[in-house]
Design an enzyme around this catalytic site. Structure first.
Site, PDB file in Angstrom:
ATOM      1  N   SER A  85     -11.091   2.655  -2.740  1.00 56.45           N
ATOM      2  CA  SER A  85     -10.794   2.684  -1.304  1.00 56.45           C
ATOM      3  C   SER A  85     -10.256   4.016  -0.790  1.00 56.45           C
ATOM      4  O   SER A  85     -10.073   4.172   0.422  1.00 56.45           O
ATOM      5  CB  SER A  85      -9.812   1.563  -0.954  1.00 56.45           C
ATOM      6  OG  SER A  85     -10.462   0.312  -0.979  1.00 56.45           O
ATOM      7  N   LYS A  88     -12.172   5.522   2.009  1.00 60.06           N
ATOM      8  CA  LYS A  88     -11.957   5.150   3.414  1.00 60.06           C
ATOM      9  C   LYS A  88     -11.331   6.287   4.211  1.00 60.06           C
ATOM     10  O   LYS A  88     -11.435   6.315   5.450  1.00 60.06           O
ATOM     11  CB  LYS A  88     -11.069   3.908   3.491  1.00 60.06           C
ATOM     12  CG  LYS A  88     -11.747   2.617   3.020  1.00 60.06           C
ATOM     13  CD  LYS A  88     -10.825   1.420   3.229  1.00 60.06           C
ATOM     14  CE  LYS A  88     -11.509   0.090   2.918  1.00 60.06           C
ATOM     15  NZ  LYS A  88     -11.490  -0.250   1.504  1.00 60.06           N
ATOM     16  N   SER A 140      -6.598  -1.614   4.010  1.00 61.10           N
ATOM     17  CA  SER A 140      -7.822  -1.362   3.246  1.00 61.10           C
ATOM     18  C   SER A 140      -8.901  -2.407   3.521  1.00 61.10           C
ATOM     19  O   SER A 140      -9.560  -2.912   2.606  1.00 61.10           O
ATOM     20  CB  SER A 140      -7.507  -1.319   1.742  1.00 61.10           C
ATOM     21  OG  SER A 140      -8.466  -0.568   1.049  1.00 61.10           O
TER      22      SER A 140
END
Length: 379
Positions: A85, A88, A140
């Site tokens: 993640s 991101k 997330s």
């Protein structure tokens, strides 16, 4: 410790301490590693005379001064790993300038059904882009990432935009195959690239807001809201923590990129492929970075983005991009002169042809015999 004012990575190459074995390697995209030759090392690299680095279980890490761009220490900085993640951060950096934060979004059922960490979207028109960006960076939200990609014109377009942004930043180890960081073959990033992306993100006020918000209200059906809390455990627990992004999957293991600011200076730490909890080690690396800043020779540099091509502005007309394939623009007036000559030549040839045609018609009309074949001419 003696203060170091200016030393290049090349000059240090003969005296640096390599704390783990590893041959130098260049990025697949460059003849030399981005950020300097020492950034191609697989092992730990740090300037001689620096205080000992804290123990770190990550396969790769970078400690950098965000203000100067100096890399203070690193381990396998260009090693390519699954980013989980932490990717991101690139999603947010790419989409924040493209999307109206007040736009209302109705997520698709596909977005709502995405696996892994989620904010819990429903296919209703109750979310603003602002809400989804918060969910993306705070909790997330894999579902929020897909919903944002849909708002940007689709997942395929968003991935193309993300990879273009990575190239612009010179984050050449980064390849986005998903907008949320869920593992997919071919997807990769590096500790060096994560530091580049975080540094670029910190220059954007909206990005800083999303990564630094501890708690926020998120819309729910029926006009209700519920509270979500940032997954970054160092926010509020480490002095000066700005935040950015952590990640984890079973294949990628633990990853993190974040920044803290103290006494007017900002340190960035990125770690990749950590097999256990990395939070204490990140704190130790940040502490080391603040102590080492300005006191040790840098081992590399966080490079800046690729400069945008400057447009040319013709006299008396609007600005137009300079021709890519022409090293130098044509001299002023050259194009107009060539066009005028061409028009005169074509006109003269056309007039001559029409005159010859008329003369031949009059000649044929005055004869009783069959006409004589015309002389051959251009096709």
């Amino acid at each position: 410790m003696k203060r170091v004012t200016a030393l290049s990575a090349v000059a240090l190459a003969g005296s640096l301490t390599f704390m783990a074995p590893g041959a130098a390697r260049a990025s697949e995209h460059e003849t030399a590693p981005v950020g300097g030759p020492l950034m191609g090392q697989r092992g730990v690299v740090v300037a001689p005379g620096a205080r000992p680095l804290p123990k770190a279980g990550a396969s790769s890490f970078v400690v950098a001064d965000a203000d100067t761009g100096q890399v203070l220490a690193a381990k396998d900085p260009h090693g390519r790993y699954l980013p989980a993640s932490t990717l991101k951060a690139l999603t947010a950096l790419t989409l924040i300038p493209k999307l109206d934060k007040d736009k209302i979004v109705k997520p698709s059922q596909e977005a709502c059904n995405v696996e892994g960490s989620a904010v819990g979207l429903t296919p209703r028109r109750i979310y603003k882009v602002h809400d989804l960006l918060r969910a993306l960076m705070m909790v997330s939200g894999n579902d929020a990432a897909v919903a944002l990609a849909e708002t940007n014109g689709g997942v395929a377009k968003t991935l193309a935009d993300m990879n273009a942004e990575a190239r612009r930043l010179q984050a050449l180890d980064t390849v986005a195959k998903t907008p949320n960081g869920l593992d997919k073959p071919g997807q990769s990033s590096s500790a060096y690239d994560l530091a580049l992306i975080a540094r670029a993100g910190l220059a954007n006020g909206d990005f800083r807001e999303y990564v630094g918000t501890k708690t926020a209200k998120f819309p729910a059906p029926g006009g209700k809201h519920y509270e979500m809390a940032n997954h970054n455990r160092l926010l509020g627990r480490y002095a000066g923590m700005i935040g950015v992004k952590n990640g984890w999957t079973s294949k990628a293991m633990g990853s993190f990129v974040g920044a803290a600011r103290r006494d007017g200076h900002t340190i960035i730490v990125s770690v990749m492929r950590h097999e256990s909890s990395f939070w204490d080690e990140v704190k130790d690396l940040l502490d080391w970075g603040f102590a080492a800043r300005g006191q040790v020779a840098p081992v590399g540099t966080l490079v800046g983005p690729v400069p945008k091509a400057k447009p040319t502005k013709p006299v008396g007309g609007p600005a137009t991009p300079a021709p890519v394939s022409t090293p130098e623009p044509l001299a002023a007036g050259r194009t107009g002169l060539d066009t005028g000559i061409l028009v005169l030549v074509v006109g003269a040839l056309g007039g001559a042809a029409w005159l010859m045609y008329g003369m031949r018609r009059r000649a044929r009309a005055g004869r009783d015999a069959a006409p004589t074949p015309a002389a051959p001419g251009p096709d």
